[in-house]
Each structure stands twice: as C-alpha cells, then as structure tokens.
Write a protein that holds these residues in place. Structure first.
Motif, PDB file in Angstrom:
ATOM      1  N   UNK A   1      46.564  12.819 -27.866  1.00  0.00           N
ATOM      2  CA  UNK A   1      47.506  13.428 -28.860  1.00  0.00           C
ATOM      3  C   UNK A   1      48.080  14.548 -27.699  1.00  0.00           C
ATOM      4  N   UNK A   2      49.400  14.326 -28.092  1.00  0.00           N
ATOM      5  CA  UNK A   2      50.533  14.933 -27.254  1.00  0.00           C
ATOM      6  C   UNK A   2      51.324  16.218 -28.008  1.00  0.00           C
TER       7      UNK A   2
ATOM      8  N   UNK B   1      44.129  14.855 -36.282  1.00  0.00           N
ATOM      9  CA  UNK B   1      45.369  14.874 -35.362  1.00  0.00           C
ATOM     10  C   UNK B   1      46.287  13.808 -35.498  1.00  0.00           C
ATOM     11  N   UNK B   2      46.403  13.046 -36.331  1.00  0.00           N
ATOM     12  CA  UNK B   2      47.387  11.934 -36.539  1.00  0.00           C
ATOM     13  C   UNK B   2      48.836  12.457 -36.747  1.00  0.00           C
ATOM     14  N   UNK B   3      48.936  13.772 -37.309  1.00  0.00           N
ATOM     15  CA  UNK B   3      50.364  14.117 -37.641  1.00  0.00           C
ATOM     16  C   UNK B   3      50.866  13.415 -38.902  1.00  0.00           C
ATOM     17  N   UNK B   4      50.132  12.513 -39.654  1.00  0.00           N
ATOM     18  CA  UNK B   4      50.888  11.793 -40.750  1.00  0.00           C
ATOM     19  C   UNK B   4      50.442  12.610 -42.084  1.00  0.00           C
TER      20      UNK B   4
ATOM     21  N   UNK C   1      45.808  15.992 -24.823  1.00  0.00           N
ATOM     22  CA  UNK C   1      44.215  15.870 -25.579  1.00  0.00           C
ATOM     23  C   UNK C   1      43.789  14.480 -25.822  1.00  0.00           C
ATOM     24  N   UNK C   2      42.562  14.368 -25.338  1.00  0.00           N
ATOM     25  CA  UNK C   2      41.880  13.172 -25.633  1.00  0.00           C
ATOM     26  C   UNK C   2      40.553  13.296 -26.061  1.00  0.00           C
TER      27      UNK C   2
END
Ligand SMILES: Cc1ncc(COP(=O)(O)O)c(C=O)c1O
Length: 355
Positions: A328-329, A156-159, A316-317
């Motif tokens: 996480x948005x 979930x980091x998007x990296x 999201x948590x």
C-alpha cells in the motif's frame, strides 16, 4: 501477577523517539498528505494566546462544529460532533451503541483499528470478505449486528462501494451504520447526505488526510441530533484541545486550499497508478490518497518492501491474508513518487534474487 492488556495494535510505522525527519526518508506508509496545511492553520496556531492556553478549551468545540455544519450544509451544530481525530469518534461509537458481547459488522480487508477497539470493549467483530474487486458481497447485507463500520473508500484497497450499496445497507441494517469517509475528499462522490435521509447513518470525517492535519488530531461525525447527543453524553469533558479546535476551524474555513492540495494528489495518484501498471503491478482503482499495488511475481512483495526500506523509502506491507502479495503506497509529492518508481525499477531489474 500480570498487569495491563497485551499490546493490541502497533501504531502504524511509528517508532517511539525514532521518527525520522521527513527529509531523511520518503515516507509513503501512513497516508499523510504530502503538502502542508493552509497557512491560516499555522497562523491560527501561532496566534494562540497565553490566556487561551491557560484556560480549559471549549468543551463542546462549538465554533468548529458550527463551521463544519455550515461548510457541509447541515442545519446547525447539533448535527456534528468534533473528536480528537476520527479514531476517538470510532471508539465513542462503540461505547455509545454496542454492549460487550454484541456484534460489530465490517468487511475484510478493512481499517484494522475497528477490531482493536471492539476487542477492548469485549464486542465481537464479523469480517465479511469483500469480493475480488474489493466490493461488498451479498452476505454483507444479510449479517445482523448492532453497529457496522464501512470505510468508503475502503482501506486498504482504496476502492469505493457504489452509493446505492450504502443506501441499501442503511435501509436493511438493523443497527447504526458508520460510514467512514476518512479518504472521501480524494473520491468522486460521498455520502454526506445520508444522515439526513437515514436515521441510523453516521458519516465520519478526519482532518488528517485531505486537510493535512494528522499531527493535530481533528475529526468530525455527522448524524441526527439524537445520535450526536449519545456521543456527547460519553465523550471526555475536554476531548478537543484549544490548538486542535483552532487548527480545525482555520482549515475548514480555507476549504479552497484543501481542494487545491487534493487536486494535486489526485493527479499524482493517476500517474502512480499508470506507472505501477506498466511495471506489472495490479492496482485497484483507488479513490483515496493511496493505492494498493498487488504483485504476483518474484521478488515477493515483502522482499520489495524490505528493499525499498533499505533505500529509505517506506511503504506499507501487511502480513495478512489477501494482502501479503501487495504494497500500500501513499500518494506523495511528484518527486517522492519519482523516487519510488526509480527504486522499484532498479529492484525489479535486480531480479528475483529474493532476500
Ligand atoms: C479508514 C480510516 N479511518 C479513520 C482513520 C483515523 O483518522 P484520524 O487520524 O482522524 O484518527 C484512518 C487513519 O488512517 C483511516 O485510515
């Protein structure tokens, strides 16, 4: 006597029978596209004839696979398999290439379904911790396993891992490397050329995110024909229904429409990232259609999540190590993101009266 397995996975954010209408809530918790798919998709669905529905669908989704091969510059459909969402293809990869008791390598954090699928198969998962910047550490390249799942961009980091790291992995890893490109249309580059260059590389895509087809369940995997043949041997006879095949085909044939939606989402992502940073969140540089916003202060991330929910804004948590101080948005429309930012300002102004 106890029958059946324990429930291993919550379907993210879904309450059976209680899915709120999109208009009632700001839904930024499951990384859906906020914009509708190409009108050609709804047109293709409306045009499905009674005969098409009466008959079994094409068992090998040939037209969709041919369209994907053409769009993504593969020689022919032998390099592609279509799946009932990428989730089906992930499960097939485990069944095709891993025996019970074998090891599967992935990162931490990562897409949680990998572990669930591995557990159902009796395989062991090795999660190697990403470094503080959510990048691959040296240990990741030194861990033997039969199969590796690498989400790029990471969820979930998007990296995004550098392409050079993925290349190094394909060269050094003695097993099959699945590069999960669920979010890659929102990124600056991709690894779609890797299956042509490395015999162990599989690139997987979903139509749920950039093509706005989460409700239709369409995914695709690209790999050498020998690997695709392994998937074909074990998939369900009719793994893609007629509507999903028609929707996927219409979507991939209107590629420019998807790209225009992606451009809007990327622009909103940059604005969201900057605004969250102004509010004091630490936001990883996201290449996806969501951002991970870390919050070290009071009220806690969990309290912010709960207070947003009271205002009918769902993000999201994760109650999990390294993520319990983060939200996480999903990148929604500009209006949805404005509503989120207004609510966050109010919640932070209310102060640390932690729930
Ligand atoms: C990293 C990642 N891979 C795969 C998927 C599955 O996509 P699909 O909807 O095609 O099953 C998701 C969905 O959220 C995801 O986040």
């Amino acid at each position: 006597m106890k029958y059946g397995r324990a429930l291993l996975r919550d379907v993210e954010g879904y309450v059976p029978g209680e899915q709120p209408a999109q208009t009632d809530v700001v839904k930024l918790n499951t990384n859906e596209n906020p914009y509708p798919p190409s009108p050609n998709v709804t047109g293709a669905l409306a045009a499905l004839s009674g005969d098409r529905v009466r008959r079994y669908p094409d068992p090998v989704s040939l037209r969709l696979r041919q369209a994907c091969a053409e769009r993504y510059s593969y020689d022919n459909a032998d390099w592609v398999i279509a799946g009932n969402g990428m989730d089906e293809l992930l499960a097939l990869a485990i069944r095709a290439f891993v025996d019970p008791g074998d090891r599967i390598l992935t990162t931490y954090p990562t897409y949680t379904l990998y572990s669930t699928l591995a557990a159902l198969h009796g395989a062991d998962v090795v999660n190697v911790d990403l470094d503080d910047a959510f990048q691959l550490p040296p240990a990741f390249f030194e861990t033997p396993a039969r199969l590796c799942f690498l989400p790029r961009p990471n969820a979930p980091s998007g990296v995004c891992a550098p392409r050079a790291d993925v290349e190094k992995l394909c060269v050094t890893f003695d097993g099959v490397v699945v590069i999960d490109e669920a979010y890659v249309d929102f990124a600056d580059d991709n690894c779609l050329d890797f299956p042509k260059r490395f015999e162990n590389a599989i690139v997987m895509r979903t139509f749920s995110k950039s093509f706005s087809l989460a409700g239709m369940r369409v995914g695709a995997a690209f790999a050498r024909p020998e690997l695709i043949a392994e998937f074909m041997k074990i998939k369900d006879s009719y793994n893609m229904n007629a509507a999903s095949q028609a929707a996927g085909l219409a979507a991939v044939e209107d590629y420019a429409y998807m790209e225009a939606n992606v451009a809007k989402v990327r622009a909103t992502r940059e604005r969201l990232t900057a605004s969250l940073a102004e509010l004091g969140f630490r936001v990883s540089p996201s290449q996806a259609n969501f951002v991970l916003a870390q919050w070290d202060d009071s009220p806690s991330a969990r309290a912010i999540f709960e207070r947003l929910k009271k205002r009918a804004i769902y993000v999201r948590y994760f109650d999990a190590p390294r993520l319990d101080g983060a939200l996480r948005i999903t990148v929604g429309t500009d209006e949805e993101i404005d509503a989120l930012l207004d609510a966050l300002r109010e919640i932070l102004d209310e102060g640390a009266a932690d729930a």
